[in-house]
Design an enzyme around this catalytic site. Sequence first.
Site, PDB file in Angstrom:
ATOM      1  NE  ARG A  18      -2.315  -1.283   3.416  1.00  0.00           N
ATOM      2  CZ  ARG A  18      -2.684  -1.007   4.642  1.00  0.00           C
ATOM      3  NH1 ARG A  18      -3.772  -0.315   4.877  1.00  0.00           N
ATOM      4  NH2 ARG A  18      -1.972  -1.428   5.665  1.00  0.00           N
ATOM      5  CG  ASN A  36      -3.816  -4.405   3.244  1.00  0.00           C
ATOM      6  OD1 ASN A  36      -3.298  -4.342   2.140  1.00  0.00           O
ATOM      7  ND2 ASN A  36      -3.104  -4.366   4.350  1.00  0.00           N
TER       8      ASN A  36
END
Length: 94
Positions: A18, A36
């Site tokens: 990320r 996520n």
Amino acid sequence: MTARRIIVHGRVQGVFYRDWTVATARSLGLAGWVRNLPDGTVEAHLEGDPAAVERMIEEMQAGPPRAEPTGIDVQIVDSQSLSGFTRCNWKSDR
């Protein structure tokens, strides 16, 4: 302006995927978000210049050094007219 919803499969959680996505998307001038998901995948919404979005999708297929993406799903979606690129939690309302 082009917008895409991305789901990345493989070893993509716990490997800074990320953070890498945020930095890479910002460097390409894209707007959107990344998070996520509970099933171990990573979801992203990308929007911006069509060539930059396609480049980001290519980069996401490789990911950062510790990641091991095994597949990527791409869906054409409507733009949300976002500005900036952020990292968020899966429990958010995105």
